[in-house]
Design an enzyme around this catalytic site. Structure first.
Site, short mmCIF file in Angstrom:
data_model
loop_
_atom_site.label_atom_id
_atom_site.label_comp_id
_atom_site.label_asym_id
_atom_site.label_seq_id
_atom_site.Cartn_x
_atom_site.Cartn_y
_atom_site.Cartn_z
N LYS A 1 0.81 -1.23 0.00
CA LYS A 1 0.00 0.00 0.00
C LYS A 1 0.85 1.28 0.00
O LYS A 1 0.45 2.27 -0.60
CB LYS A 1 -0.94 0.02 1.21
CG LYS A 1 -2.07 -1.03 1.10
CD LYS A 1 -3.03 -0.92 2.27
CE LYS A 1 -3.99 -2.10 2.28
NZ LYS A 1 -4.98 -2.00 3.36
N GLU B 1 -7.51 13.26 -1.27
CA GLU B 1 -7.13 13.85 0.01
C GLU B 1 -6.92 12.77 1.06
O GLU B 1 -5.93 12.77 1.80
CB GLU B 1 -8.25 14.83 0.44
CG GLU B 1 -7.91 15.66 1.65
CD GLU B 1 -6.74 16.61 1.44
OE1 GLU B 1 -6.37 16.89 0.29
OE2 GLU B 1 -6.18 17.04 2.47
N ASN C 1 -5.06 1.89 -1.46
CA ASN C 1 -5.58 0.53 -1.66
C ASN C 1 -6.41 0.40 -2.93
O ASN C 1 -6.88 -0.69 -3.25
CB ASN C 1 -6.39 0.06 -0.44
CG ASN C 1 -7.78 0.66 -0.42
OD1 ASN C 1 -8.01 1.74 -0.97
ND2 ASN C 1 -8.71 -0.03 0.20
N GLY D 1 -0.07 2.14 13.84
CA GLY D 1 0.56 1.77 12.57
C GLY D 1 -0.25 2.30 11.39
O GLY D 1 -1.07 3.21 11.53
N GLY D 2 -0.02 1.68 10.24
CA GLY D 2 -0.68 2.10 9.01
C GLY D 2 -2.20 1.99 9.09
O GLY D 2 -2.92 2.84 8.55
N ASN E 1 -0.79 3.38 22.14
CA ASN E 1 0.15 2.48 21.49
C ASN E 1 1.20 1.96 22.46
O ASN E 1 1.57 2.64 23.41
CB ASN E 1 0.84 3.18 20.31
CG ASN E 1 1.44 2.19 19.34
OD1 ASN E 1 0.82 1.16 19.05
ND2 ASN E 1 2.64 2.45 18.87
N ARG F 1 5.46 6.52 18.81
CA ARG F 1 4.84 6.32 17.49
C ARG F 1 3.44 6.94 17.45
O ARG F 1 3.04 7.54 16.45
CB ARG F 1 4.79 4.82 17.22
CG ARG F 1 4.77 4.50 15.77
CD ARG F 1 4.97 3.02 15.54
NE ARG F 1 4.68 2.71 14.16
CZ ARG F 1 4.32 1.51 13.73
NH1 ARG F 1 4.26 0.49 14.59
NH2 ARG F 1 4.07 1.29 12.47
P1 ATR Z 1 -0.53 -1.98 10.39
O1 ATR Z 1 -0.12 -1.40 9.08
O2 ATR Z 1 -1.41 -3.18 10.29
O3 ATR Z 1 -1.08 -0.96 11.32
P2 ATR Z 1 2.05 -1.90 11.68
O4 ATR Z 1 2.35 -0.61 11.04
O5 ATR Z 1 3.09 -2.97 11.77
O6 ATR Z 1 0.82 -2.62 11.01
O7 ATR Z 1 1.49 -1.59 13.16
C1 ATR Z 1 1.17 -2.59 14.06
C2 ATR Z 1 0.60 -1.96 15.31
O8 ATR Z 1 0.22 -2.99 16.22
C3 ATR Z 1 1.57 -1.07 16.06
O9 ATR Z 1 0.83 -0.03 16.67
C4 ATR Z 1 2.14 -2.03 17.10
O10 ATR Z 1 2.66 -1.39 18.25
P3 ATR Z 1 4.16 -0.78 18.24
O11 ATR Z 1 4.09 0.50 17.47
O12 ATR Z 1 4.47 -0.57 19.69
O13 ATR Z 1 5.02 -1.82 17.59
C5 ATR Z 1 0.92 -2.81 17.45
N1 ATR Z 1 1.18 -4.14 18.03
C6 ATR Z 1 1.63 -5.24 17.40
N2 ATR Z 1 1.72 -6.28 18.24
C7 ATR Z 1 1.30 -5.83 19.46
C8 ATR Z 1 1.15 -6.44 20.76
N3 ATR Z 1 1.44 -7.72 20.96
N4 ATR Z 1 0.69 -5.67 21.76
C9 ATR Z 1 0.39 -4.36 21.56
N5 ATR Z 1 0.52 -3.75 20.36
C10 ATR Z 1 0.96 -4.46 19.33
#
Ligand code: ATR
Length: 262
Positions: free
Chosen positions: A66, A78, A87, A128-129, A150, A155
């Site tokens: 993406k 936008e 997407n 995240g994304g 988060n 982040r």
């Molecule tokens: P996506 O594009 O699906 O959002 P990503 O950018 O990899 O994927 O983001 C994953 C998100 O899930 C992040 O906010 C991550 O937290 P961190 O920024 O601290 O890494 C969160 N995440 C993943 N596994 C987790 C867990 N076991 N407990 C809490 N947060 C989790």
């Protein structure tokens, strides 16, 4: 002539997009074919070009492409600019256009459940994304406060910094998972914790009235906890259908009704 569409990703076998778009086509009378394209990790751009060179009309993009799709577009909507991810692709006047329908898909799914967004206070878990893509459409739909919690606080803070000008009519706040407390109309799980099977512990001091899990088809400790509290809760199938409907509408100028496909 049959219009050609595709979803591109890696992996792609699990995608339900072809089945959804064929169902929309059957309901609306559009003559289309929608296939899956597995692109090599270093072959996204050439696969997109080949598809549109062979008279492809529109393409959905899924993991992990993406952000690459966003970078490839000549023109962006936008909401795609704000999401920094695309997407939905199509060609217009020789230019590659990109949109991001994920956020509107979530909004439509929540509205179809009858959960109120107007003036609401929402908690999003994850930064995240997936979170980035939904904040602007949620605020457009009337959400007044968004708290982003988060595991890595920095982040969430960066996300608030990036988005605050685009959503000036709502209050955005970043917190860490340890700071989770307060009362929210809806909690949305946008972490990838369910995908990896990790448990996400919601503290007792966190009160919420609805729970939306963005993932679907997977066990979710988030949904288990919401159900244990007898809070209305759902997985992300409606969002998946919602984003597909928005893409179908962009390409075919006819909008299937979400409730017919849930
Ligand atoms: P996506 O594009 O699906 O959002 P990503 O950018 O990899 O994927 O983001 C994953 C998100 O899930 C992040 O906010 C991550 O937290 P961190 O920024 O601290 O890494 C969160 N995440 C993943 N596994 C987790 C867990 N076991 N407990 C809490 N947060 C989790």
């Amino acid at each position: 002539m049959t219009k050609q569409f595709a979803v591109i990703g890696n992996p792609i076998e699990q995608s339900r997009s072809p089945e959804l778009h064929h169902a929309f086509a059957a309901k609306t009378g559009v003559d289309l074919n929608y296939k899956k394209i597995l692109a090599p990790l270093d072959g996204f751009e050439s696969a997109v070009k080949a598809f549109f060179n062979q008279n492809g009309v529109g393409m959905n993009v899924t993991v992990p492409f993406k952000e690459q799709a966003f970078a490839l577009c000549d023109q962006l909507t936008e909401r795609a600019k704000i999401a920094k991810a695309v997407n939905t692709l199509w060609m217009q006047d020789g230019k590659l256009y990109g949109d991001n329908t994920d956020g509107q898909g979530l909004v439509a799914a929540i509205q179809a459940l009858g959960w109120n967004l107007e003036n609401s206070r929402i908690l999003i878990l994850g930064a995240g994304g997936a979170t980035r893509g939904v904040i602007y459409p949620l605020v457009q739909a009337g959400v007044k406060q968004v708290v982003i919690a988060n595991r890595t606080l920095a982040r969430a803070e960066q996300l608030v910094e990036d988005l605050k000008d685009a959503v000036a009519n709502a209050v955005l706040q970043a917190i860490s998972l340890e700071q989770l407390t307060g009362e929210f109309d809806i909690v949305i799980n946008a972490t990838s914790a369910s995908l990896t099977g990790d448990a996400l512990q919601l503290p007792e001091s966190l009160v919420f009235h609805h729970a939306y899990e963005m993932a679907y088809g997977k066990p979710s400790s988030f949904l288990d906890q919401a159900q244990a509290r007898q809070v209305p809760a759902t997985d992300g199938f409606g969002m998946l259908v919602g984003q597909a409907i928005e893409a179908f509408y962009i390409w075919n100028k006819v909008k299937p009704e979400l409730k017919d496909f849930l």
